[in-house]
Scaffold this motif. Structure first.
Motif, mmCIF file in Angstrom:
data_model
loop_
_atom_site.group_PDB
_atom_site.id
_atom_site.type_symbol
_atom_site.label_atom_id
_atom_site.label_comp_id
_atom_site.label_asym_id
_atom_site.label_seq_id
_atom_site.Cartn_x
_atom_site.Cartn_y
_atom_site.Cartn_z
ATOM 1 N N CYS A 51 0.850 -1.183 0.285
ATOM 2 C CA CYS A 51 -0.033 -0.030 0.068
ATOM 3 C C CYS A 51 1.027 1.442 -0.102
ATOM 4 O O CYS A 51 1.673 1.398 0.788
ATOM 5 C CB CYS A 51 -0.870 -0.076 1.069
ATOM 6 S SG CYS A 51 -1.777 1.113 1.163
ATOM 7 N N GLY A 54 1.218 4.352 3.835
ATOM 8 C CA GLY A 54 2.069 4.423 4.879
ATOM 9 C C GLY A 54 1.514 4.583 6.061
ATOM 10 O O GLY A 54 2.412 5.434 6.823
ATOM 11 N N CYS A 55 0.573 4.271 6.287
ATOM 12 C CA CYS A 55 0.027 4.654 7.837
ATOM 13 C C CYS A 55 0.859 4.065 9.014
ATOM 14 O O CYS A 55 1.584 2.961 8.702
ATOM 15 C CB CYS A 55 -1.416 3.827 8.094
ATOM 16 S SG CYS A 55 -2.544 4.413 7.133
ATOM 17 N N PHE A 57 0.933 2.919 11.723
ATOM 18 C CA PHE A 57 0.848 1.658 12.448
ATOM 19 C C PHE A 57 0.479 0.398 11.619
ATOM 20 O O PHE A 57 0.330 -0.664 12.261
ATOM 21 C CB PHE A 57 -0.517 1.502 13.380
ATOM 22 C CG PHE A 57 -1.800 2.037 12.517
ATOM 23 C CD1 PHE A 57 -2.658 1.133 11.933
ATOM 24 C CD2 PHE A 57 -2.263 3.254 12.168
ATOM 25 C CE1 PHE A 57 -3.618 1.271 11.160
ATOM 26 C CE2 PHE A 57 -3.107 3.750 11.463
ATOM 27 C CZ PHE A 57 -4.121 2.620 10.783
ATOM 28 N N CYS A 58 0.759 0.418 10.246
ATOM 29 C CA CYS A 58 0.390 -0.558 9.415
ATOM 30 C C CYS A 58 1.674 -1.171 8.670
ATOM 31 O O CYS A 58 2.426 -0.475 8.322
ATOM 32 C CB CYS A 58 -0.606 -0.203 8.404
ATOM 33 S SG CYS A 58 -0.837 -1.340 7.031
ATOM 34 N N SER A 102 -8.448 -4.715 3.434
ATOM 35 C CA SER A 102 -7.178 -5.312 3.803
ATOM 36 C C SER A 102 -6.145 -4.397 3.281
ATOM 37 O O SER A 102 -6.168 -3.348 3.512
ATOM 38 C CB SER A 102 -7.339 -6.662 3.226
ATOM 39 O OG SER A 102 -7.256 -7.568 4.471
ATOM 40 N N MET A 103 -5.411 -5.092 2.504
ATOM 41 C CA MET A 103 -4.192 -4.321 1.895
ATOM 42 C C MET A 103 -4.821 -3.271 0.854
ATOM 43 O O MET A 103 -5.525 -3.703 -0.079
ATOM 44 C CB MET A 103 -3.090 -5.268 1.483
ATOM 45 C CG MET A 103 -2.080 -5.556 2.232
ATOM 46 S SD MET A 103 -0.520 -6.187 1.138
ATOM 47 C CE MET A 103 -1.419 -7.676 0.632
ATOM 48 N N GLY A 104 -4.266 -2.211 0.933
ATOM 49 C CA GLY A 104 -4.451 -1.116 -0.146
ATOM 50 C C GLY A 104 -5.558 -0.315 0.180
ATOM 51 O O GLY A 104 -6.314 -0.311 1.085
HETATM 52 S S1 SF4 Z 1 -3.376 -0.967 3.832
HETATM 53 FE FE1 SF4 Z 1 -4.844 0.597 5.010
HETATM 54 S S2 SF4 Z 1 -4.003 0.758 7.057
HETATM 55 FE FE2 SF4 Z 1 -2.184 -0.058 5.879
HETATM 56 S S3 SF4 Z 1 -1.120 1.849 4.864
HETATM 57 FE FE3 SF4 Z 1 -2.727 1.426 3.402
HETATM 58 S S4 SF4 Z 1 -4.363 2.511 4.051
HETATM 59 FE FE4 SF4 Z 1 -3.009 2.426 5.829
#
Ligand code: SF4
Length: 298
Positions: A51, A54-55, A57-58, A102-104
Protein backbone atom coordinates in the motif's frame (compact mmCIF):
# COMPACT_ATOMS: atom_id res chain seq x y z
CA UNK A 1 -4.42 -16.86 -11.47
CA UNK A 2 -2.78 -17.78 -8.14
CA UNK A 3 0.62 -19.48 -8.02
CA UNK A 4 0.02 -20.49 -4.46
CA UNK A 5 -2.59 -19.98 -1.72
CA UNK A 6 -1.95 -20.39 2.01
CA UNK A 7 -4.54 -20.36 4.73
CA UNK A 8 -3.74 -19.67 8.39
CA UNK A 9 -6.36 -20.34 11.03
CA UNK A 10 -6.36 -18.22 14.13
CA UNK A 11 -6.36 -19.96 17.50
CA UNK A 12 -9.85 -18.53 18.13
CA UNK A 13 -11.10 -20.88 15.38
CA UNK A 14 -13.42 -18.38 13.72
CA UNK A 15 -10.94 -16.38 11.64
CA UNK A 16 -9.00 -17.54 8.60
CA UNK A 17 -6.39 -15.48 6.85
CA UNK A 18 -5.67 -16.34 3.23
CA UNK A 19 -2.50 -15.37 1.41
CA UNK A 20 -2.66 -15.33 -2.37
CA UNK A 21 0.64 -15.40 -4.21
CA UNK A 22 0.44 -14.12 -7.80
CA UNK A 23 4.17 -14.55 -8.37
CA UNK A 24 4.81 -10.84 -8.92
CA UNK A 25 2.48 -9.69 -6.13
CA UNK A 26 0.84 -10.90 -2.96
CA UNK A 27 -2.61 -10.29 -1.48
CA UNK A 28 -4.32 -11.27 1.73
CA UNK A 29 -7.94 -11.70 2.63
CA UNK A 30 -9.55 -12.44 5.96
CA UNK A 31 -12.63 -14.56 6.57
CA UNK A 32 -14.66 -14.07 9.76
CA UNK A 33 -17.43 -16.38 10.90
CA UNK A 34 -19.92 -15.07 13.43
CA UNK A 35 -21.97 -17.97 14.77
CA UNK A 36 -22.34 -20.01 11.60
CA UNK A 37 -21.43 -18.96 8.06
CA UNK A 38 -25.16 -18.92 7.33
CA UNK A 39 -25.74 -16.41 10.12
CA UNK A 40 -22.95 -14.00 9.26
CA UNK A 41 -19.96 -14.21 6.95
CA UNK A 42 -17.47 -11.36 6.58
CA UNK A 43 -14.63 -11.26 4.06
CA UNK A 44 -12.05 -8.46 3.99
CA UNK A 45 -10.06 -8.47 0.76
CA UNK A 46 -7.06 -6.63 -0.66
CA UNK A 47 -7.27 -4.14 -3.52
CA UNK A 48 -3.53 -3.50 -3.87
CA UNK A 49 -0.41 -5.53 -3.15
CA UNK A 50 1.26 -3.55 -0.39
CA UNK A 51 0.00 0.00 0.00
CA UNK A 52 1.38 3.42 -0.92
CA UNK A 53 -0.39 5.22 1.95
CA UNK A 54 2.10 4.37 4.70
CA UNK A 55 -0.03 4.58 7.88
CA UNK A 56 2.24 4.59 10.92
CA UNK A 57 0.64 1.54 12.54
CA UNK A 58 0.49 -0.64 9.40
CA UNK A 59 3.25 -2.97 8.25
CA UNK A 60 2.04 -3.25 4.66
CA UNK A 61 2.00 0.51 4.30
CA UNK A 62 5.78 0.51 4.17
CA UNK A 63 5.77 -1.35 0.84
CA UNK A 64 3.88 -1.04 -2.42
CA UNK A 65 4.11 -3.60 -5.22
CA UNK A 66 1.22 -2.96 -7.64
CA UNK A 67 -2.52 -2.53 -8.06
CA UNK A 68 -4.61 -5.69 -8.21
CA UNK A 69 -6.94 -6.28 -11.15
CA UNK A 70 -10.69 -6.69 -10.71
CA UNK A 71 -10.35 -10.42 -11.34
CA UNK A 72 -7.65 -10.70 -8.69
CA UNK A 73 -9.92 -8.89 -6.23
CA UNK A 74 -12.99 -11.03 -6.96
CA UNK A 75 -10.77 -14.12 -7.14
CA UNK A 76 -9.87 -13.78 -3.44
CA UNK A 77 -13.52 -13.84 -2.42
CA UNK A 78 -14.57 -16.59 -4.82
CA UNK A 79 -11.68 -18.77 -3.65
CA UNK A 80 -12.63 -18.41 0.02
CA UNK A 81 -16.31 -19.13 -0.59
CA UNK A 82 -15.41 -22.28 -2.51
CA UNK A 83 -12.77 -23.35 0.03
CA UNK A 84 -15.22 -23.21 2.94
CA UNK A 85 -18.19 -24.27 0.87
CA UNK A 86 -20.10 -21.09 1.71
CA UNK A 87 -23.07 -20.41 -0.52
CA UNK A 88 -23.54 -16.76 -1.28
CA UNK A 89 -27.17 -16.71 -2.34
CA UNK A 90 -29.85 -14.72 -0.50
CA UNK A 91 -31.44 -17.75 1.06
CA UNK A 92 -28.26 -19.33 2.43
CA UNK A 93 -26.47 -16.38 4.04
CA UNK A 94 -28.39 -14.06 6.35
CA UNK A 95 -25.62 -11.48 6.50
CA UNK A 96 -22.85 -11.53 3.91
CA UNK A 97 -20.38 -8.65 4.04
CA UNK A 98 -17.51 -7.95 1.67
CA UNK A 99 -15.14 -5.25 2.84
CA UNK A 100 -12.44 -3.56 0.79
CA UNK A 101 -10.22 -2.94 3.77
CA UNK A 102 -7.32 -5.37 3.79
CA UNK A 103 -4.19 -4.28 1.96
CA UNK A 104 -4.44 -1.20 -0.18
CA UNK A 105 -6.42 1.99 -0.61
CA UNK A 106 -9.57 1.55 -2.78
CA UNK A 107 -9.59 5.16 -4.04
CA UNK A 108 -6.08 4.68 -5.48
CA UNK A 109 -7.25 1.72 -7.56
CA UNK A 110 -10.82 2.78 -8.08
CA UNK A 111 -11.50 1.56 -11.62
CA UNK A 112 -10.54 -2.01 -10.68
CA UNK A 113 -12.44 -1.87 -7.37
CA UNK A 114 -15.51 -0.58 -9.17
CA UNK A 115 -15.14 -3.30 -11.79
CA UNK A 116 -14.90 -5.92 -9.03
CA UNK A 117 -18.03 -4.64 -7.26
CA UNK A 118 -20.00 -4.56 -10.52
CA UNK A 119 -18.83 -8.07 -11.39
CA UNK A 120 -20.00 -9.41 -8.01
CA UNK A 121 -23.27 -7.49 -7.84
CA UNK A 122 -24.45 -7.54 -11.46
CA UNK A 123 -22.38 -10.34 -12.98
CA UNK A 124 -22.38 -12.98 -10.24
CA UNK A 125 -25.68 -11.74 -8.81
CA UNK A 126 -24.48 -11.35 -5.21
CA UNK A 127 -27.20 -8.79 -4.54
CA UNK A 128 -27.61 -9.80 -0.92
CA UNK A 129 -23.98 -8.93 -0.12
CA UNK A 130 -23.16 -5.70 1.67
CA UNK A 131 -20.10 -4.07 0.14
CA UNK A 132 -18.03 -1.65 2.22
CA UNK A 133 -15.47 0.73 0.78
CA UNK A 134 -13.00 1.69 3.46
CA UNK A 135 -10.82 4.65 2.56
CA UNK A 136 -8.59 7.25 4.16
CA UNK A 137 -10.35 9.75 1.84
CA UNK A 138 -7.96 10.41 -1.03
CA UNK A 139 -8.39 13.98 -2.18
CA UNK A 140 -9.66 13.14 -5.66
CA UNK A 141 -13.03 14.69 -6.54
CA UNK A 142 -13.33 12.73 -9.75
CA UNK A 143 -12.99 9.37 -8.00
CA UNK A 144 -15.33 10.45 -5.21
CA UNK A 145 -17.96 11.42 -7.81
CA UNK A 146 -17.63 7.89 -9.26
CA UNK A 147 -18.15 6.39 -5.80
CA UNK A 148 -21.33 8.42 -5.41
CA UNK A 149 -22.51 7.36 -8.82
CA UNK A 150 -21.92 3.66 -8.12
CA UNK A 151 -23.61 3.99 -4.73
CA UNK A 152 -26.77 5.19 -6.49
CA UNK A 153 -26.88 1.97 -8.51
CA UNK A 154 -25.92 -0.44 -5.72
CA UNK A 155 -28.13 -0.02 -2.65
CA UNK A 156 -25.95 -2.31 -0.54
CA UNK A 157 -22.76 -0.28 -1.05
CA UNK A 158 -21.46 1.34 2.13
CA UNK A 159 -18.76 3.92 2.79
CA UNK A 160 -16.28 4.16 5.64
CA UNK A 161 -13.58 6.75 6.20
CA UNK A 162 -10.59 5.76 8.30
CA UNK A 163 -10.00 8.96 10.21
CA UNK A 164 -8.12 7.63 13.28
CA UNK A 165 -7.44 11.06 14.75
CA UNK A 166 -9.67 14.00 15.61
CA UNK A 167 -7.34 16.80 14.51
CA UNK A 168 -5.60 17.20 11.15
CA UNK A 169 -2.00 17.71 12.39
CA UNK A 170 -2.17 14.51 14.47
CA UNK A 171 -3.82 12.68 11.58
CA UNK A 172 -1.07 13.84 9.21
CA UNK A 173 1.49 12.23 11.47
CA UNK A 174 -0.31 8.92 11.61
CA UNK A 175 -1.31 8.90 7.92
CA UNK A 176 1.56 10.64 6.13
CA UNK A 177 0.03 10.27 2.64
CA UNK A 178 -0.16 13.87 1.40
CA UNK A 179 -3.03 13.90 -1.06
CA UNK A 180 -5.82 13.12 1.38
CA UNK A 181 -8.94 14.99 2.41
CA UNK A 182 -8.86 17.08 5.55
CA UNK A 183 -11.28 16.06 8.29
CA UNK A 184 -13.55 18.91 7.26
CA UNK A 185 -13.53 17.72 3.65
CA UNK A 186 -14.32 14.18 4.83
CA UNK A 187 -17.27 15.60 6.73
CA UNK A 188 -18.51 17.42 3.60
CA UNK A 189 -17.96 14.37 1.39
CA UNK A 190 -19.86 12.23 3.91
CA UNK A 191 -22.76 14.68 4.04
CA UNK A 192 -22.98 14.69 0.23
CA UNK A 193 -22.85 10.89 0.02
CA UNK A 194 -25.53 10.60 2.72
CA UNK A 195 -27.77 13.11 0.95
CA UNK A 196 -27.58 11.19 -2.32
CA UNK A 197 -27.87 7.65 -0.89
CA UNK A 198 -29.83 8.15 2.34
CA UNK A 199 -27.31 5.84 4.01
CA UNK A 200 -25.15 6.62 7.02
CA UNK A 201 -21.38 6.97 6.75
CA UNK A 202 -19.00 4.98 8.97
CA UNK A 203 -15.96 6.57 10.56
CA UNK A 204 -13.20 4.30 11.78
CA UNK A 205 -11.17 5.61 14.70
CA UNK A 206 -8.21 3.77 16.25
CA UNK A 207 -8.22 4.52 19.95
CA UNK A 208 -4.91 5.06 21.77
CA UNK A 209 -4.07 6.71 25.05
CA UNK A 210 -2.87 9.84 23.22
CA UNK A 211 -5.95 10.33 21.07
CA UNK A 212 -8.56 9.55 23.71
CA UNK A 213 -7.95 13.00 25.13
CA UNK A 214 -11.03 15.12 25.46
CA UNK A 215 -10.26 17.91 23.06
CA UNK A 216 -9.74 15.43 20.18
CA UNK A 217 -12.97 13.68 20.96
CA UNK A 218 -14.89 16.96 21.27
CA UNK A 219 -13.47 18.11 17.93
CA UNK A 220 -14.84 14.93 16.35
CA UNK A 221 -18.26 15.39 17.87
CA UNK A 222 -18.36 19.02 16.70
CA UNK A 223 -17.50 18.05 13.15
CA UNK A 224 -19.47 14.86 12.54
CA UNK A 225 -23.21 14.91 13.37
CA UNK A 226 -24.63 11.60 14.70
CA UNK A 227 -27.55 11.81 12.33
CA UNK A 228 -25.20 11.11 9.42
CA UNK A 229 -22.10 9.44 10.90
CA UNK A 230 -21.63 6.15 12.77
CA UNK A 231 -18.41 5.42 14.64
CA UNK A 232 -16.33 2.24 14.72
CA UNK A 233 -13.67 2.27 17.43
CA UNK A 234 -10.76 -0.06 16.79
CA UNK A 235 -7.86 -1.49 18.70
CA UNK A 236 -4.57 -0.27 17.24
CA UNK A 237 -2.58 -3.16 15.83
CA UNK A 238 1.17 -3.20 15.89
CA UNK A 239 3.16 -3.32 12.69
CA UNK A 240 5.94 -5.42 14.13
CA UNK A 241 5.89 -9.05 15.23
CA UNK A 242 8.14 -8.36 18.20
CA UNK A 243 5.55 -6.05 19.76
CA UNK A 244 2.29 -7.26 21.15
CA UNK A 245 -0.92 -5.32 20.79
CA UNK A 246 -1.72 -2.95 23.58
CA UNK A 247 -5.25 -4.08 24.19
CA UNK A 248 -6.39 -1.22 26.31
CA UNK A 249 -9.98 -2.20 25.96
CA UNK A 250 -10.99 -0.03 28.92
CA UNK A 251 -10.03 3.17 27.10
CA UNK A 252 -11.80 1.90 24.02
CA UNK A 253 -14.98 1.19 25.95
CA UNK A 254 -14.90 4.58 27.68
CA UNK A 255 -14.57 6.40 24.36
CA UNK A 256 -17.31 4.29 22.83
CA UNK A 257 -19.62 4.93 25.80
CA UNK A 258 -19.10 8.66 25.60
CA UNK A 259 -20.08 8.74 21.89
CA UNK A 260 -23.00 6.44 22.41
CA UNK A 261 -24.27 8.72 25.19
CA UNK A 262 -24.18 11.62 22.73
CA UNK A 263 -26.48 9.83 20.30
CA UNK A 264 -23.96 8.14 17.99
CA UNK A 265 -24.44 4.66 16.64
CA UNK A 266 -21.18 2.96 17.66
CA UNK A 267 -19.38 -0.35 17.58
CA UNK A 268 -16.03 -1.72 18.70
CA UNK A 269 -13.70 -3.64 16.41
CA UNK A 270 -11.09 -5.80 18.09
CA UNK A 271 -9.67 -7.97 15.31
CA UNK A 272 -9.43 -11.62 16.24
CA UNK A 273 -6.18 -13.34 15.34
CA UNK A 274 -4.09 -10.22 15.75
CA UNK A 275 -1.71 -11.71 18.29
CA UNK A 276 -1.12 -15.20 16.93
CA UNK A 277 -1.20 -14.31 13.21
CA UNK A 278 -0.26 -10.68 13.19
CA UNK A 279 -2.24 -7.49 13.11
CA UNK A 280 -5.73 -6.93 11.78
CA UNK A 281 -6.59 -6.63 8.12
CA UNK A 282 -3.59 -5.69 6.03
CA UNK A 283 -1.05 -6.55 8.67
CA UNK A 284 -0.22 -10.24 8.45
CA UNK A 285 3.37 -10.83 9.45
CA UNK A 286 3.69 -13.50 6.76
CA UNK A 287 2.70 -10.92 4.14
CA UNK A 288 5.04 -8.32 5.57
CA UNK A 289 7.92 -10.79 5.23
CA UNK A 290 7.05 -11.42 1.59
CA UNK A 291 6.90 -7.68 0.89
CA UNK A 292 10.21 -7.07 2.61
CA UNK A 293 11.95 -9.83 0.66
CA UNK A 294 10.39 -8.68 -2.60
CA UNK A 295 11.74 -5.18 -1.97
CA UNK A 296 15.23 -6.49 -1.20
CA UNK A 297 15.29 -8.56 -4.39
CA UNK A 298 14.03 -5.82 -6.70
S1 SF4 B 1 -3.31 -0.89 4.06
FE1 SF4 B 1 -4.74 0.55 5.06
S2 SF4 B 1 -3.87 0.86 7.11
FE2 SF4 B 1 -2.22 0.00 5.81
S3 SF4 B 1 -1.11 1.78 4.97
FE3 SF4 B 1 -2.70 1.23 3.50
S4 SF4 B 1 -4.45 2.54 4.03
FE4 SF4 B 1 -3.06 2.54 5.80
Amino acid sequence: MFKNVNCIESSEGNVWKYIFDFGDAIAEAVLYRYGTFEERTVICCSVQSGCPVGCGFCGTGKHFVRNLTKDEIVGQIAYILADKNIRSSNSSCEKFQIMFMSMGEPMLNWDQVEGAICLMYFGLGWKNAQYLISTIGVNDDEVFAKIIDLSKHIPTLGLQFSIHRGLDPARNQLIPFKNKMSLRKIRDAGLTWNKVTGRKVYLNYCVTIENSINHELSALKDLFPPIVFNFTFSIVCNSNESEKTNDDITILRNVERSFSKDGYNTRIFNPAGKDDIGGGCGQLWYVQDWLRKHKEQS
